[in-house]
Design a protein around this motif. Structure first.
Motif, PDB file in Angstrom:
ATOM      1  N   MET A   1     -22.478  11.579   2.169  1.00 10.85           N
ATOM      2  CA  MET A   1     -21.281  10.761   1.937  1.00 10.85           C
ATOM      3  C   MET A   1     -20.034  11.635   1.854  1.00 10.85           C
ATOM      4  O   MET A   1     -18.976  11.266   2.382  1.00 10.85           O
ATOM      5  N   ASN A   2     -20.147  12.771   1.190  1.00 11.92           N
ATOM      6  CA  ASN A   2     -19.006  13.676   1.089  1.00 11.92           C
ATOM      7  C   ASN A   2     -18.585  14.198   2.457  1.00 11.92           C
ATOM      8  O   ASN A   2     -17.390  14.322   2.742  1.00 11.92           O
ATOM      9  N   GLU A   3     -19.572  14.508   3.318  1.00 19.04           N
ATOM     10  CA  GLU A   3     -19.253  14.971   4.666  1.00 19.04           C
ATOM     11  C   GLU A   3     -18.550  13.872   5.466  1.00 19.04           C
ATOM     12  O   GLU A   3     -17.580  14.132   6.183  1.00 19.04           O
ATOM     13  N   LYS A   4     -19.020  12.643   5.338  1.00 19.48           N
ATOM     14  CA  LYS A   4     -18.393  11.532   6.052  1.00 19.48           C
ATOM     15  C   LYS A   4     -16.987  11.261   5.530  1.00 19.48           C
ATOM     16  O   LYS A   4     -16.077  10.956   6.308  1.00 19.48           O
ATOM     17  N   LEU A   5     -16.791  11.377   4.221  1.00 24.26           N
ATOM     18  CA  LEU A   5     -15.450  11.215   3.649  1.00 24.26           C
ATOM     19  C   LEU A   5     -14.506  12.310   4.140  1.00 24.26           C
ATOM     20  O   LEU A   5     -13.336  12.051   4.429  1.00 24.26           O
ATOM     21  N   LYS A   6     -15.036  13.517   4.237  1.00 28.37           N
ATOM     22  CA  LYS A   6     -14.231  14.628   4.727  1.00 28.37           C
ATOM     23  C   LYS A   6     -13.797  14.369   6.167  1.00 28.37           C
ATOM     24  O   LYS A   6     -12.631  14.583   6.526  1.00 28.37           O
ATOM     25  N   GLN A   7     -14.734  13.882   7.002  1.00 30.90           N
ATOM     26  CA  GLN A   7     -14.409  13.566   8.384  1.00 30.90           C
ATOM     27  C   GLN A   7     -13.362  12.450   8.451  1.00 30.90           C
ATOM     28  O   GLN A   7     -12.428  12.512   9.241  1.00 30.90           O
ATOM     29  N   LEU A   8     -13.526  11.437   7.609  1.00 31.65           N
ATOM     30  CA  LEU A   8     -12.573  10.332   7.575  1.00 31.65           C
ATOM     31  C   LEU A   8     -11.201  10.813   7.138  1.00 31.65           C
ATOM     32  O   LEU A   8     -10.176  10.431   7.727  1.00 31.65           O
ATOM     33  N   ASN A   9     -11.149  11.655   6.119  1.00 33.81           N
ATOM     34  CA  ASN A   9      -9.868  12.218   5.667  1.00 33.81           C
ATOM     35  C   ASN A   9      -9.205  13.040   6.760  1.00 33.81           C
ATOM     36  O   ASN A   9      -7.982  12.967   6.934  1.00 33.81           O
ATOM     37  N   ASN A  10      -9.998  13.818   7.492  1.00 37.93           N
ATOM     38  CA  ASN A  10      -9.443  14.615   8.588  1.00 37.93           C
ATOM     39  C   ASN A  10      -8.860  13.721   9.681  1.00 37.93           C
ATOM     40  O   ASN A  10      -7.804  14.022  10.235  1.00 37.93           O
ATOM     41  N   LYS A  11      -9.554  12.617   9.979  1.00 35.64           N
ATOM     42  CA  LYS A  11      -9.028  11.672  10.979  1.00 35.64           C
ATOM     43  C   LYS A  11      -7.729  11.061  10.501  1.00 35.64           C
ATOM     44  O   LYS A  11      -6.776  10.902  11.274  1.00 35.64           O
ATOM     45  N   LEU A  12      -7.673  10.684   9.227  1.00 37.53           N
ATOM     46  CA  LEU A  12      -6.456  10.081   8.689  1.00 37.53           C
ATOM     47  C   LEU A  12      -5.302  11.077   8.695  1.00 37.53           C
ATOM     48  O   LEU A  12      -4.160  10.706   8.998  1.00 37.53           O
ATOM     49  N   LYS A  13      -5.583  12.326   8.366  1.00 36.90           N
ATOM     50  CA  LYS A  13      -4.542  13.360   8.391  1.00 36.90           C
ATOM     51  C   LYS A  13      -4.016  13.584   9.798  1.00 36.90           C
ATOM     52  O   LYS A  13      -2.816  13.744  10.012  1.00 36.90           O
TER      53      LYS A  13
END
Length: 140
Positions: A123-135
């Motif tokens: 979940m943390n890895e997926k959140l990190k990927q999502l945050n990177n996309k949003l950034k």
């Protein structure tokens, strides 16, 4: 009227308990040399497994911390197994019940903690990927 989702929630806990109970019981049979299994044994495992699944609701009580819930859950399971052993008349020694239940409980706990660790990591890895996309979208 009881909602279908609440009933399904109960059944989910029961079937989780049955699955865990089946794996644990079959593992014990395998380790002990593949002893024959009677209908009484199967019924005993079904009842204990259902109880274990249902009793996980103790972890949903918000006034109890995790350690208190864990201890109460363990004690409840041990007492239930001892009572069921008495009802079924299997005459297993008290020390054997406590030791085998404790070992199974510890193994289950380690597996559960491992599962939560892996799920949390994923979940943390997926959140990190999502945050990177949003950034990256904000930069555009």
């Amino acid at each position: 009227m009881v909602q279908i989702s609440k009933i399904m929630h109960w059944f989910r806990h029961i079937f989780n308990g049955l699955g865990i109970g089946a794996v644990v019981y079959l593992s014990l049979v395998f380790v002990n040399g593949g002893a024959s299994v009677s209908r009484k044994d199967v019924l005993f495992v079904f009842i204990v497994s259902c109880f274990i699944g249902i009793s996980t609701f103790i972890f949903k009580i918000s006034s109890l911390n995790f350690l208190s819930s864990l201890i109460l859950y363990y004690l409840g399971v041990v007492v239930f197994i001892i009572l069921l052993d008495f009802v079924f008349g299997t005459q297993v020694e008290f020390v054997q019940i406590i030791s085998s239940t404790t070992i199974i409980y510890l193994i289950s706990y380690v597996v559960t903690i491992g599962k939560f660790f892996l799920v949390t990591k994923d979940m943390n890895e997926k959140l990190k990927q999502l945050n990177n996309k949003l950034k990256s979208r904000r930069r555009l």
